[in-house]
Design an enzyme around this catalytic site. Structure first.
Site, short mmCIF file in Angstrom:
data_model
loop_
_atom_site.label_atom_id
_atom_site.label_comp_id
_atom_site.label_asym_id
_atom_site.label_seq_id
_atom_site.Cartn_x
_atom_site.Cartn_y
_atom_site.Cartn_z
N SER A 234 0.85 -1.20 0.00
CA SER A 234 0.00 0.00 0.00
C SER A 234 0.88 1.24 0.00
O SER A 234 2.02 1.20 0.43
CB SER A 234 -0.91 0.00 1.23
OG SER A 234 -0.14 0.01 2.42
N ASP A 235 0.35 2.35 -0.50
CA ASP A 235 1.06 3.61 -0.35
C ASP A 235 0.97 4.05 1.12
O ASP A 235 0.17 3.53 1.91
CB ASP A 235 0.48 4.67 -1.28
CG ASP A 235 1.51 5.75 -1.63
OD1 ASP A 235 2.53 5.86 -0.91
OD2 ASP A 235 1.30 6.46 -2.62
N TYR A 236 1.79 5.02 1.46
CA TYR A 236 1.96 5.46 2.85
C TYR A 236 0.62 5.84 3.49
O TYR A 236 0.00 6.83 3.09
CB TYR A 236 2.91 6.65 2.87
CG TYR A 236 3.56 6.94 4.20
CD1 TYR A 236 4.92 6.65 4.39
CD2 TYR A 236 2.86 7.52 5.24
CE1 TYR A 236 5.54 6.94 5.60
CE2 TYR A 236 3.46 7.79 6.45
CZ TYR A 236 4.81 7.50 6.63
OH TYR A 236 5.41 7.78 7.82
N SER B 2 -2.23 4.50 3.21
CA SER B 2 -3.45 4.41 2.38
C SER B 2 -4.43 3.36 2.88
O SER B 2 -5.62 3.43 2.55
CB SER B 2 -3.09 4.14 0.92
OG SER B 2 -2.57 2.85 0.73
#
Length: 317
Positions: free
Chosen positions: A280-282, A284
Site C-alpha cells: 500500500s502507499d503510505y 493508504s
C-alpha cells in the site's frame, strides 16, 4: 482468500530468501521455494502478520518489534550502520531470523543525481534511462537499500497534478517502454544480484487521472479509457518482471485503489499473472476510513487484504 494470502506471503518471503541466498550462497529456485515453504510451516499467525507489515524509520520500539517478528520491512533506513543494526536484530535476535526488506524512494539517482523522470523520459533514450537506474541500484544497495519505490508509471494529462515530474508524461506507449527500461535497470537480470534492487511500479492505478489535478482525489473513467491509457505502463512493468507494485491513494469510479478487487486481483493477478507482491502507499490502508468504506483500522485492513494488498506501509494497520 486464505490461499491467495498464503501465496502473497510466499512472494514476500521469496524476495527475502533470494537476497539472503545472494549474500550467502547461490541457491536454485527449487531450493529457495523449499526454504520458503519450511518457513511458512514454522510461522505463527502473528509472525505472518509481521512479515506483511512495514514500519517507517527505525527506533528503539521498532527494534523490539523486529526482534519479536512483528515487521518484515522498514522504510527510510539508510547507511551501513543503521541497516546493519536493523538486520542484526532480525537475523540474530528474532525467532525465525528472517532478514528485513529495506525500502527507499530512489527516484532520480541515489548519490549520483540524474535528471528527474519526466526529463529523462523526454530524452527518448531507453538505454540511457536503463543505465542510470543500474547506477542508482548499485549505489542504493551499498547503503543497505534493496527495494525502491520506483518507477512511477502514472499517465498524467492534467498539468495541475503535482506529481507529473515523477512520471513519463501523457503518452501510454512512451510510458510503457520507459517503465520497462527502469525496471530492467533497477533489477538487472536477477534480483538476487547483490547490486540489484527490487522495483515497485506505482501508483496502481489511475492516480494521475484525479479530478482537477488534486492529489488523493477521485478518478472517474470508463473501462476502455482505463485499459487503453492508464493500465498499459503497469502491464509493461509486469511483463518486464517488476517484483512489486504500490496501490494508490485515489479512488477509481468510487472504489479506493487500495481496496479495489477488480484492479488488484482480477486484472493484476488474474489477467496479467503477476506473482510479486503489492504494498500500500503510505497510510493508504488507514485512509480507507475517510474514503468511507471502513469504520475502523481492522475493517480497513480486511478490505485491503481481501482486495489484493499484500504489505501495509507505515500506518501500523
Amino acid at each position: 482468500m486464505l490461499r491467495s494470502r498464503r501465496l502473497s506471503l510466499s512472494g514476500i518471503l521469496l524476495v527475502v530468501c533470494s537476497f539472503a541466498a545472494a549474500a550467502q550462497q547461490r541457491l536454485t529456485d527449487p531450493e529457495i521455494e523449499q526454504r520458503v515453504n519450511a518457513l511458512l510451516q514454522k510461522m505463527t499467525l502473528e509472525e505472518k502478520a509481521g512479515q506483511i507489515t512495514q514500519l517507517a524509520g527505525m527506533s528503539g520500539q521498532h527494534l523490539e518489534m523486529i526482534k519479536q517478528g512483528k515487521t518484515g520491512s522498514l522504510l527510510g533506513v539508510l547507511g551501513a550502520r543503521e541497516a546493519n543494526e536493523a538486520q542484526r536484530a532480525a537475523v540474530e535476535n528474532s525467532r525465525l531470523k528472517i532478514p528485513l526488506i529495506l525500502g527507499y524512494d530512489v527516484i532520480h539517482g541515489f548519490r549520483t543525481i540524474f535528471p528527474v523522470p519526466l526529463a529523462s523520459a523526454g530524452s527518448f533514450d531507453l538505454q540511457l534511462i536503463e543505465k542510470a537506474e543500474r547506477i542508482a541500484a548499485k549505489e542504493a544497495t551499498a547503503s543497505g537499500v534493496k527495494w525502491t519505490f520506483a518507477p512511477m508509471v502514472d499517465i498524467a494529462r492534467d498539468p495541475r497534478w503535482g506529481r507529473i515530474v515523477e512520471g513519463a508524461g501523457e503518452d501510454p506507449y512512451l510510458g510503457s517502454v520507459v517503465a520497462a527500461a527502469r525496471v530492467r535497470g533497477f533489477q538487472g537480470s536477477n534480483i538476487a544480484d547483490p547490486e540489484s534492487v527490487v522495483a515497485c511500479a506505482k501508483h496502481y492505478v489511475a492516480y494521475g487521472a484525479v479530478e482537477g489535478g488534486r492529489d488523493y482525489n477521485t478518478a472517474e473513467m470508463s473501462e476502455q479509457l482505463l485499459r487503453e491509457v492508464y493500465l498499459p505502463p503497469f502491464h509493461a512493468a509486469v511483463d518486464a518482471g517488476v517484483g512489486t507494485l504500490m496501490s494508490a491513494f485515489n479512488d477509481l469510479n468510487g472504489i479506493p485503489a487500495s481496496a479495489n478487487h477488480h484492479t488488484l486481483t482480477e486484472v493484476l493477478r488474474g489477467e496479467w499473472k503477476f506473482d510479486g507482491f503489492v504494498v500500500s502507499d503510505y497510510d493508504s490502508v488507514h485512509e480507507l476510513i475517510p474514503h468511507g468504506i471502513a469504520a475502523d483500522d481492522s475493517q480497513a485492513s480486511l478490505h485491503a487484504l481481501t482486495a489484493g494488498v499484500d504489505m501495509d506501509m507505515a500506518d501500523d494497520d
